[in-house]
Write an enzyme that holds these catalytic residues in place. Structure first.
Site, PDB file in Angstrom:
ATOM      1  N   GLU A 197     -17.400  -7.287 -47.603  1.00 36.65           N
ATOM      2  CA  GLU A 197     -16.662  -8.493 -47.185  1.00 36.65           C
ATOM      3  C   GLU A 197     -17.401  -9.350 -46.147  1.00 36.65           C
ATOM      4  O   GLU A 197     -17.515 -10.556 -46.317  1.00 36.65           O
ATOM      5  CB  GLU A 197     -15.276  -8.094 -46.654  1.00 36.65           C
ATOM      6  CG  GLU A 197     -14.395  -9.307 -46.402  1.00 36.65           C
ATOM      7  CD  GLU A 197     -13.248  -9.037 -45.447  1.00 36.65           C
ATOM      8  OE1 GLU A 197     -12.181  -8.662 -45.919  1.00 36.65           O
ATOM      9  OE2 GLU A 197     -13.420  -9.233 -44.227  1.00 36.65           O
TER      10      GLU A 197
ATOM     11  N   ARG B  59     -10.273 -13.857 -50.191  1.00 36.07           N
ATOM     12  CA  ARG B  59     -11.447 -13.690 -49.311  1.00 36.07           C
ATOM     13  C   ARG B  59     -12.636 -14.555 -49.766  1.00 36.07           C
ATOM     14  O   ARG B  59     -13.788 -14.180 -49.602  1.00 36.07           O
ATOM     15  CB  ARG B  59     -11.892 -12.224 -49.239  1.00 36.07           C
ATOM     16  CG  ARG B  59     -10.898 -11.293 -48.592  1.00 36.07           C
ATOM     17  CD  ARG B  59     -10.633 -11.619 -47.134  1.00 36.07           C
ATOM     18  NE  ARG B  59      -9.844 -10.602 -46.484  1.00 36.07           N
ATOM     19  CZ  ARG B  59      -8.501 -10.568 -46.499  1.00 36.07           C
ATOM     20  NH1 ARG B  59      -7.815 -11.517 -47.100  1.00 36.07           N
ATOM     21  NH2 ARG B  59      -7.859  -9.589 -45.890  1.00 36.07           N
TER      22      ARG B  59
ATOM     23  N   SER C  90     -12.072  -5.045 -42.227  1.00 35.53           N
ATOM     24  CA  SER C  90     -12.364  -4.419 -43.531  1.00 35.53           C
ATOM     25  C   SER C  90     -13.821  -4.669 -43.890  1.00 35.53           C
ATOM     26  O   SER C  90     -14.269  -5.824 -43.877  1.00 35.53           O
ATOM     27  CB  SER C  90     -11.504  -5.029 -44.634  1.00 35.53           C
ATOM     28  OG  SER C  90     -10.148  -4.843 -44.372  1.00 35.53           O
TER      29      SER C  90
HETATM   30  P1  FAD Z   1     -18.101 -15.413 -37.789  1.00 36.30           P
HETATM   31  O1  FAD Z   1     -18.301 -13.979 -37.995  1.00 36.30           O
HETATM   32  O2  FAD Z   1     -18.694 -16.035 -36.578  1.00 36.30           O
HETATM   33  O3  FAD Z   1     -18.624 -16.168 -39.070  1.00 36.30           O
HETATM   34  C1  FAD Z   1     -18.347 -15.676 -40.353  1.00 36.30           C
HETATM   35  C2  FAD Z   1     -19.148 -16.477 -41.383  1.00 36.30           C
HETATM   36  O4  FAD Z   1     -18.649 -17.825 -41.415  1.00 36.30           O
HETATM   37  C3  FAD Z   1     -20.630 -16.613 -41.023  1.00 36.30           C
HETATM   38  O5  FAD Z   1     -21.324 -16.660 -42.242  1.00 36.30           O
HETATM   39  C4  FAD Z   1     -20.735 -17.953 -40.308  1.00 36.30           C
HETATM   40  O6  FAD Z   1     -22.006 -18.540 -40.474  1.00 36.30           O
HETATM   41  C5  FAD Z   1     -19.666 -18.757 -41.021  1.00 36.30           C
HETATM   42  N1  FAD Z   1     -19.013 -19.719 -40.128  1.00 36.30           N
HETATM   43  C6  FAD Z   1     -18.409 -19.465 -38.936  1.00 36.30           C
HETATM   44  N2  FAD Z   1     -17.883 -20.595 -38.437  1.00 36.30           N
HETATM   45  C7  FAD Z   1     -18.173 -21.576 -39.322  1.00 36.30           C
HETATM   46  C8  FAD Z   1     -17.880 -22.966 -39.382  1.00 36.30           C
HETATM   47  N3  FAD Z   1     -17.228 -23.602 -38.415  1.00 36.30           N
HETATM   48  N4  FAD Z   1     -18.319 -23.668 -40.467  1.00 36.30           N
HETATM   49  C9  FAD Z   1     -19.005 -23.067 -41.455  1.00 36.30           C
HETATM   50  N5  FAD Z   1     -19.306 -21.734 -41.468  1.00 36.30           N
HETATM   51  C10 FAD Z   1     -18.894 -21.014 -40.404  1.00 36.30           C
HETATM   52  N6  FAD Z   1     -10.164 -11.068 -41.931  1.00 36.30           N
HETATM   53  C11 FAD Z   1      -9.106 -11.294 -42.722  1.00 36.30           C
HETATM   54  O7  FAD Z   1      -9.170 -12.108 -43.645  1.00 36.30           O
HETATM   55  N7  FAD Z   1      -7.931 -10.615 -42.546  1.00 36.30           N
HETATM   56  C12 FAD Z   1      -7.764  -9.713 -41.571  1.00 36.30           C
HETATM   57  O8  FAD Z   1      -6.693  -9.122 -41.436  1.00 36.30           O
HETATM   58  C13 FAD Z   1      -8.868  -9.453 -40.700  1.00 36.30           C
HETATM   59  N8  FAD Z   1      -8.766  -8.528 -39.736  1.00 36.30           N
HETATM   60  C14 FAD Z   1      -9.841  -8.264 -38.933  1.00 36.30           C
HETATM   61  C15 FAD Z   1      -9.691  -7.304 -37.932  1.00 36.30           C
HETATM   62  C16 FAD Z   1     -10.747  -7.007 -37.099  1.00 36.30           C
HETATM   63  C17 FAD Z   1     -10.580  -5.957 -36.017  1.00 36.30           C
HETATM   64  C18 FAD Z   1     -11.974  -7.695 -37.236  1.00 36.30           C
HETATM   65  C19 FAD Z   1     -13.120  -7.409 -36.301  1.00 36.30           C
HETATM   66  C20 FAD Z   1     -12.140  -8.664 -38.238  1.00 36.30           C
HETATM   67  C21 FAD Z   1     -11.057  -8.958 -39.088  1.00 36.30           C
HETATM   68  N9  FAD Z   1     -11.158  -9.908 -40.122  1.00 36.30           N
HETATM   69  C22 FAD Z   1     -10.071 -10.168 -40.916  1.00 36.30           C
HETATM   70  C23 FAD Z   1     -12.427 -10.645 -40.342  1.00 36.30           C
HETATM   71  C24 FAD Z   1     -12.622 -11.854 -39.376  1.00 36.30           C
HETATM   72  O9  FAD Z   1     -11.781 -11.770 -38.276  1.00 36.30           O
HETATM   73  C25 FAD Z   1     -12.404 -13.187 -40.076  1.00 36.30           C
HETATM   74  O10 FAD Z   1     -13.242 -13.326 -41.194  1.00 36.30           O
HETATM   75  C26 FAD Z   1     -12.634 -14.381 -39.135  1.00 36.30           C
HETATM   76  O11 FAD Z   1     -12.204 -15.574 -39.751  1.00 36.30           O
HETATM   77  C27 FAD Z   1     -14.082 -14.532 -38.697  1.00 36.30           C
HETATM   78  O12 FAD Z   1     -14.141 -15.488 -37.669  1.00 36.30           O
HETATM   79  P2  FAD Z   1     -15.419 -15.637 -36.759  1.00 36.30           P
HETATM   80  O13 FAD Z   1     -15.303 -16.907 -35.981  1.00 36.30           O
HETATM   81  O14 FAD Z   1     -15.637 -14.427 -35.962  1.00 36.30           O
HETATM   82  O15 FAD Z   1     -16.538 -15.769 -37.880  1.00 36.30           O
HETATM   83  N1  EPU Z   2      -4.704   3.425 -47.300  1.00 33.97           N
HETATM   84  C1  EPU Z   2      -5.272   4.679 -47.423  1.00 33.97           C
HETATM   85  N2  EPU Z   2      -6.069   5.131 -46.399  1.00 33.97           N
HETATM   86  C2  EPU Z   2      -6.301   4.380 -45.284  1.00 33.97           C
HETATM   87  C3  EPU Z   2      -5.703   3.111 -45.164  1.00 33.97           C
HETATM   88  C4  EPU Z   2      -4.912   2.657 -46.189  1.00 33.97           C
HETATM   89  O1  EPU Z   2      -5.086   5.374 -48.410  1.00 33.97           O
HETATM   90  O2  EPU Z   2      -7.058   4.853 -44.421  1.00 33.97           O
HETATM   91  C5  EPU Z   2      -3.876   2.931 -48.412  1.00 33.97           C
HETATM   92  C6  EPU Z   2      -2.383   3.001 -48.073  1.00 33.97           C
HETATM   93  O3  EPU Z   2      -1.717   3.476 -49.201  1.00 33.97           O
HETATM   94  C7  EPU Z   2      -1.996   1.543 -47.835  1.00 33.97           C
HETATM   95  C8  EPU Z   2      -3.014   0.770 -48.673  1.00 33.97           C
HETATM   96  O4  EPU Z   2      -4.201   1.563 -48.657  1.00 33.97           O
HETATM   97  O5  EPU Z   2      -0.706   1.288 -48.291  1.00 33.97           O
HETATM   98  C9  EPU Z   2      -3.318  -0.614 -48.118  1.00 33.97           C
HETATM   99  O6  EPU Z   2      -3.663  -0.503 -46.733  1.00 33.97           O
HETATM  100  P1  EPU Z   2      -3.337  -1.673 -45.698  1.00 33.97           P
HETATM  101  O7  EPU Z   2      -1.932  -2.104 -45.817  1.00 33.97           O
HETATM  102  O8  EPU Z   2      -3.810  -1.237 -44.358  1.00 33.97           O
HETATM  103  O9  EPU Z   2      -4.194  -2.894 -46.199  1.00 33.97           O
HETATM  104  P2  EPU Z   2      -5.673  -3.001 -46.801  1.00 33.97           P
HETATM  105  O10 EPU Z   2      -5.577  -3.396 -48.224  1.00 33.97           O
HETATM  106  O11 EPU Z   2      -6.482  -1.788 -46.493  1.00 33.97           O
HETATM  107  C10 EPU Z   2      -5.854  -5.526 -46.325  1.00 33.97           C
HETATM  108  C11 EPU Z   2      -6.866  -6.474 -45.771  1.00 33.97           C
HETATM  109  C12 EPU Z   2      -6.813  -6.512 -44.271  1.00 33.97           C
HETATM  110  C13 EPU Z   2      -5.421  -6.954 -43.855  1.00 33.97           C
HETATM  111  C14 EPU Z   2      -4.411  -5.940 -44.400  1.00 33.97           C
HETATM  112  C15 EPU Z   2      -2.972  -6.333 -44.093  1.00 33.97           C
HETATM  113  C16 EPU Z   2      -8.683  -6.610 -47.353  1.00 33.97           C
HETATM  114  C17 EPU Z   2     -10.089  -6.255 -47.672  1.00 33.97           C
HETATM  115  N3  EPU Z   2      -8.191  -6.125 -46.225  1.00 33.97           N
HETATM  116  O12 EPU Z   2      -6.243  -4.222 -45.942  1.00 33.97           O
HETATM  117  O13 EPU Z   2      -7.754  -7.495 -43.828  1.00 33.97           O
HETATM  118  O14 EPU Z   2      -5.311  -7.038 -42.454  1.00 33.97           O
HETATM  119  O15 EPU Z   2      -4.559  -5.877 -45.840  1.00 33.97           O
HETATM  120  O16 EPU Z   2      -2.556  -7.309 -44.972  1.00 33.97           O
HETATM  121  O17 EPU Z   2      -8.060  -7.335 -48.118  1.00 33.97           O
HETATM  122  C18 EPU Z   2     -10.020  -7.821 -43.178  1.00 33.97           C
HETATM  123  O18 EPU Z   2     -10.152  -8.550 -44.163  1.00 33.97           O
HETATM  124  O19 EPU Z   2     -10.959  -7.637 -42.349  1.00 33.97           O
HETATM  125  C19 EPU Z   2      -8.756  -7.136 -42.946  1.00 33.97           C
HETATM  126  C20 EPU Z   2      -8.566  -6.275 -41.937  1.00 33.97           C
END
Ligand code: FAD
Ligand code: EPU
Length: 346
Positions: free
Chosen positions: A340, A170, A245
């Site tokens: 995050e 991240r 997250s």
């Molecule tokens: P923004 O929110 O628009 O920007 C994020 C930051 O990056 C800001 O500081 C912005 O200024 C900067 N930025 C944006 N574009 C640029 C650019 N072109 N050049 C330089 N800086 C820039 N993240 C994960 O890693 N794994 C996940 O599984 C995951 N699941 C998600 C699920 C949900 C439901 C949501 C809402 C978010 C999730 N995220 C996850 C976080 C998010 O989707 C990612 O971080 C994504 O890459 C953000 O993209 P954005 O265009 O919306 O960024």
């Molecule tokens: N768990 C709980 N309670 C909950 C949810 C999860 O106890 O409410 C425990 C479970 O034991 C589970 C473990 O936490 O096995 C891990 O949960 P999960 O597999 O959902 O993944 P996570 O570590 O919570 C991370 C990323 C997600 C990504 C998923 C899948 C981070 C901060 N988050 O979540 O990324 O989608 O793994 O790989 O690393 C994001 O960054 O925005 C994001 C959604």
């Protein structure tokens, strides 16, 4: 004569539709840019007015803590081109404003392997390297060859190799020391043409993919399994505003982990080389935060790491709830939870 502050504010642009937490903040000017020239012009305009500016993708990892007293530039640069191809791999250069999930879908349709585990992550292609998005055992750094970024001082576009970006969990140089200096304009990925490259080391993913298919697992099966798992656990921001997250999973050493485990034998953690990644969701869940709410801001019922904002409260309410959770987790387990998404305040 200066205008009264409230009259002036009504002319400001709404950021609510441009952040997935639906925070009802405003900014002085909102400028979508569809080309490099438009991006450079927007940057010059903000500089000429002496105002700060922020380049945003789809606002899915951004928390506006208050109104933004500057220009918000929406990156909408479009385009995709194959720059190199052989029997085993393809190199694709994608403009930063393309939607991430649409790009992943296109890769799956073309049978290009490498990004299927990252399906359904909201946001733009250009934001993907900023925090090195990751899910289900894959990080975007694994497929990035290089990227191009506009330097906000020189207004030149420079190319950076994967190594230059200092990717980590991240993290990247663009999230830290280059956050105010560089804007990603395109990303070049190396994708594989063979099924041998499927990544199934996340047990829940392997399990779900096998349940969805009869025969040998394909790229499409993995993509569908990721979509199915994510739809089950994570709230769709269109229905329930959220930023995914809210905290990173803490990385701790073996000694700290052993001490924690002796007190909490059921703690969830994953060994990574010589360190341990704790499941922050477990810490928050086990501390009893699930479904708790303050000022309309909630901990999500199926994923305790997700803070939701169903009543579209302001960013201060979200930040103060997050701080309350952080303080409680520190008290209970001695662990600092790092936020995050990027908190924006001017
Ligand atoms: P923004 O929110 O628009 O920007 C994020 C930051 O990056 C800001 O500081 C912005 O200024 C900067 N930025 C944006 N574009 C640029 C650019 N072109 N050049 C330089 N800086 C820039 N993240 C994960 O890693 N794994 C996940 O599984 C995951 N699941 C998600 C699920 C949900 C439901 C949501 C809402 C978010 C999730 N995220 C996850 C976080 C998010 O989707 C990612 O971080 C994504 O890459 C953000 O993209 P954005 O265009 O919306 O960024
Ligand atoms: N768990 C709980 N309670 C909950 C949810 C999860 O106890 O409410 C425990 C479970 O034991 C589970 C473990 O936490 O096995 C891990 O949960 P999960 O597999 O959902 O993944 P996570 O570590 O919570 C991370 C990323 C997600 C990504 C998923 C899948 C981070 C901060 N988050 O979540 O990324 O989608 O793994 O790989 O690393 C994001 O960054 O925005 C994001 C959604």
């Amino acid at each position: 004569m200066p205008k009264p502050a409230n009259t002036e504010k009504t002319a400001w642009a709404e950021l609510g539709p441009h952040n997935t937490l639906a925070v009802p903040a405003k900014c002085r000017q909102l400028t979508p840019v569809g080309s490099l020239d438009e991006l450079i012009t927007a940057v010059k305009n903000a500089k000429a007015e002496g105002l700060p500016f922020l380049v945003l993708g789809e606002g899915s990892n951004t928390v506006f803590v208050g109104d933004y007293n500057g220009h918000v530039i929406l990156n909408r640069l479009q385009g995709l081109e194959v720059v190199k191809e052989n029997e085993a791999t393809v190199h694709v250069r994608v403009a930063a404003g393309e939607n991430w999930h649409d790009f992943v879908k296109r890769c799956v349709e073309k049978a290009w392997h490498g990004l299927e585990n990252l399906a359904l992550i909201p946001g733009t292609v250009g934001a993907a390297p900023i925090q090195n998005i990751g899910a289900y055992g894959v990080e975007v750094k694994d497929a990035i060859i290089s990227l191009e970024a506009l330097d906000l001082n020189t207004l030149q576009v420079d190319r950076f190799t994967n190594k230059d970006c200092h990717f980590a969990y991240r993290e990247s140089r663009f999230k830290q020391d280059w956050s105010e200096v560089k804007v990603v304009t395109s990303v070049t990925f190396e994708l594989k043409k063979t099924a041998s490259s499927l990544v199934l080391n996340y047990p829940a993913l392997q399990d779900r993919a096998e349940r969805l298919t009869q025969g040998e697992l394909t790229l499409k099966d993995v993509f569908s399994a990721v979509v199915s798992l994510r739809t089950e656990k994570l709230p769709d921001p269109a229905d329930i505003p959220n930023a995914g997250s809210f905290f990173k999973n803490p990385i701790i050493d073996q000694e700290t982990f052993s001490a924690l485990k002796s007190v909490h034998p059921e703690i969830v953690a994953f060994k990574q080389d010589t360190v341990i990644k704790l499941a922050a969701a477990w810490l928050i869940d086990n501390a009893g935060w699930k479904t708790k709410r303050r000022d309309g801001v909630c901990v999500h019922q199926t994923q305790a790491l997700v803070i939701t904002n169903p009543n579209k409260q302001n960013g201060c309410a979200i930040e103060s709830f997050a701080k309350e959770i952080q303080a409680d987790i520190k008290d209970r387990y001695g662990i600092h939870l790092e936020i995050e998404p990027r908190l924006i305040r001017v």
